[in-house]
Design an enzyme around this catalytic site. Structure first.
Site, mmCIF file in Angstrom:
data_model
loop_
_atom_site.group_PDB
_atom_site.id
_atom_site.type_symbol
_atom_site.label_atom_id
_atom_site.label_comp_id
_atom_site.label_asym_id
_atom_site.label_seq_id
_atom_site.Cartn_x
_atom_site.Cartn_y
_atom_site.Cartn_z
ATOM 1 N N GLU A 112 0.682 -1.159 0.100
ATOM 2 C CA GLU A 112 -0.118 -0.013 -0.091
ATOM 3 C C GLU A 112 0.843 1.211 0.104
ATOM 4 O O GLU A 112 0.767 2.228 0.922
ATOM 5 C CB GLU A 112 -1.015 -0.116 1.258
ATOM 6 N N GLU A 154 -5.435 -8.394 -0.712
ATOM 7 C CA GLU A 154 -6.297 -8.175 0.656
ATOM 8 C C GLU A 154 -7.527 -7.895 0.332
ATOM 9 O O GLU A 154 -8.303 -7.128 -0.238
ATOM 10 C CB GLU A 154 -5.537 -6.938 1.320
HETATM 11 O O1 AHR Z 1 -4.980 -6.336 6.862
HETATM 12 C C1 AHR Z 1 -4.890 -5.155 7.594
HETATM 13 C C2 AHR Z 1 -4.197 -3.864 6.983
HETATM 14 O O2 AHR Z 1 -5.144 -3.457 6.164
HETATM 15 C C3 AHR Z 1 -3.109 -4.306 6.364
HETATM 16 O O3 AHR Z 1 -1.895 -4.158 7.230
HETATM 17 C C4 AHR Z 1 -2.815 -3.075 5.517
HETATM 18 O O4 AHR Z 1 -2.236 -3.495 4.234
HETATM 19 C C5 AHR Z 1 -4.438 -2.704 4.976
HETATM 20 O O5 AHR Z 1 -4.438 -1.433 5.012
#
Ligand code: AHR
Length: 501
Positions: free
Chosen positions: A172, A291
């Site tokens: 990110e 994610e």
């Molecule tokens: O999964 C939780 C967090 O969400 C992770 O660390 C990050 O990559 C995202 O913002």
């Protein structure tokens, strides 16, 4: 409501990459410590890993796992987690205002993943660090012997290299919250050079570059264009992240967010194609949705807590307790990934244990399956092979995030080796059953071999320790005759039908 649908043996979307059912685990909260690893727990093995949790993980047949972060990775020194445990430093984890004991590092994690047959997908720190440390890490992990880092690994008792093939170039990096946050061009250049270095160490390794943190970022989707313009030829995937919620308590709108995800995937596919054309490039870049999950039940409250707490070690954090509504949502989202398996090759549920996770584990206590465990497991077990196109003709609805959302959400896979077709069906209607007739063209001899269903729960029902109320049971009311599947599908229900073909 009447719904007519059809699949055709020859109308395939794509071969599904098994890694569509990958997972993610981060050093945060109790994901690692008292999640998968808890020496002293009655279920701990000789390495301190919990057998009860490992058993639940094994049943998911996870092909690959992203590690060690997440936001955590952007200030992580991987060397803190190698060598004798008693010599490892405790450090401040800037991402989650916690203390990191480093008792689990790459070698412990690799042992755990290896025992479960899961490939590692390693993220390098491109926040506080850069090419040099990424290269050292990859040399420690992947080089056979005869160099400083590879021999150091061998001196730590790991003779053979791990041959890790998947590398995430930071995390990110578009997010202002990220340690070492960068502009698109700046990050794209760094990703390009890091990918080149990592590929020299491991020919054929796959590189995953960071896309936007979600599709509401102010820089989305220009970020993707800017980054890819710098590194397109040297990367294989661009990452997408998204977390979903129903804070407005509007179930149909919540379910409609799956359509929004379809648009997100479509938009990034367009950006990829644009850059490919602009660069006259030959290689393809695919999507790694590394994610995804539901994250809203305790999100605000958590955010208040961790921003002010006094650097605790392995605190309870983001321990969302999932509902039946979330089961249905996750089922639909996985259906969307199957339908977009032409572009989405890897997807990681975020995360795996305790932190926004399908598996929960109490410190010193039991482990259990949350409600979202099931759609993830069923898709992972049976959503392999080839994705088939499904045409669905039935009633639709409009909601805040999308119009024309079909009440009946269907995905289909054809596993030619197993000789099965699997149908994943969610009826999103709040009150009406669907009267379904589905033509199975090219599968005229199909017979129904297995039918599992999750239905009949209040939308807010949750599982708990020793109380796994939400779980699949044998389904009824659907039958296959002369190449047609027909029957009633109750409102708010999720079905997995396995046809022998
Ligand atoms: O999964 C939780 C967090 O969400 C992770 O660390 C990050 O990559 C995202 O913002």
């Amino acid at each position: 409501m009447r719904v007519s649908a059809a699949i055709h043996r020859a109308f395939e979307i794509s071969e599904i990459d098994d890694r569509l059912y990958a997972a993610f685990i981060e050093h945060m909260g109790r994901a690692i410590y008292s999640g998968i690893y808890e020496p002293g727990h009655p279920e701990a093995d000789a390495n301190g890993f919990r057998r009860d949790v490992a058993g639940l993980v094994r049943d998911l047949k996870i092909p690959a796992i992203r590690y060690p972060g997440g936001n955590f990775v952007s200030a992580y020194n991987w060397e803190d987690g190698i060598g004798p445990k008693e010599d490892r430093p405790t450090r401040l984890d800037l991402a989650w205002r916690s203390k990191e004991s480093n008792q689990v590092g790459i070698n412990e994690f690799a042992t755990w993943a290896n025992e479960l047959g899961i490939d590692m997908m390693l993220a390098v720190n491109l926040g506080s660090r850069g090419i040099s440390d990424a290269r050292n890490f990859a040399e420690y992990v992947n080089h056979p012997s005869g160099t400083y880092w590879s021999d150091l690994r061998r001196s730590h008792g790991v003779e053979q290299p791990y041959n890790v093939k998947m590398w995430c170039l930071g995390n990110e990096m578009d997010g202002p919250w990220q340690i070492g946050h960068k502009e698109a061009k700046e990050y794209g250049r760094l990703a390009d050079e890091t990918a080149k270095a990592l590929r020299q160490l491991t020919p054929g390794a796959e590189m995953i570059v960071c896309g936007s943190s979600n599709n509401e970022m102010p820089t989305y989707p220009d970020w993707e264009r800017g980054v890819l313009e710098e590194c397109y030829e040297n990367v294989d995937y661009i990452s997408l992240h998204n977390y979903y919620g129903n804070s407005s308590r509007d179930t149909l709108n919540f379910f409609g967010k799956v359509e929004e995800t379809g648009r997100y995937i479509q938009a990034i596919s367009g950006v990829i194609d644009f850059v490919k054309a602009k660069k006259r490039a030959k290689n393809d870049v695919h999507i790694c949705f590394d994610e995804w999950n539901v994250w809203y039940h305790d999100r605000e409250e958590d955010s208040r807590r961790w921003r002010t707490w006094d650097w605790p070690e392995a605190p309870a954090l983001l321990e969302e307790s999932y509902t039946f509504e979330d089961t249905l949502f996750v089922a639909c989202l996985l259906n969307e990934f199957i339908r977009r398996s032409d572009r989405v090759k890897i997807a990681c549920i975020a995360q795996l244990v305790n932190v926004i996770a399908p598996i929960r584990a109490e410190a010193g206590g039991p482990a259990w399956r949350q409600s979202i465990y099931w759609p993830y497991q069923l898709a992972s077990l049976y959503g392999r092979g080839r994705a088939l196109r499904v045409s669905v003709d039935g009633p639709t609805y409009d909601c805040k995030v999308a119009d024309d959302v079909a009440y009946l959400d269907v995905a289909a896979t054809h596993d030619t080796q197993a000789g099965t077709v699997t149908l994943f069906i969610v009826n999103r209607h709040l009150t009406e059953a669907a009267d379904l007739r589905m033509a199975l063209t090219g599968f005229e001899n199909a017979r129904l071999a297995e039918h599992q269903v999750i239905e009949g729960h209040d939308l807010m029902t949750r599982n708990g320790p020793g109380q796994e109320t939400i779980a699949p049971v044998p389904g009824k009311g659907l039958a296959v005759e002369d190449g047609t599947l027909g029957g009633a599908i109750a409102p708010l229900s999720y079905h997995v039908l396995r046809l022998r073909v």
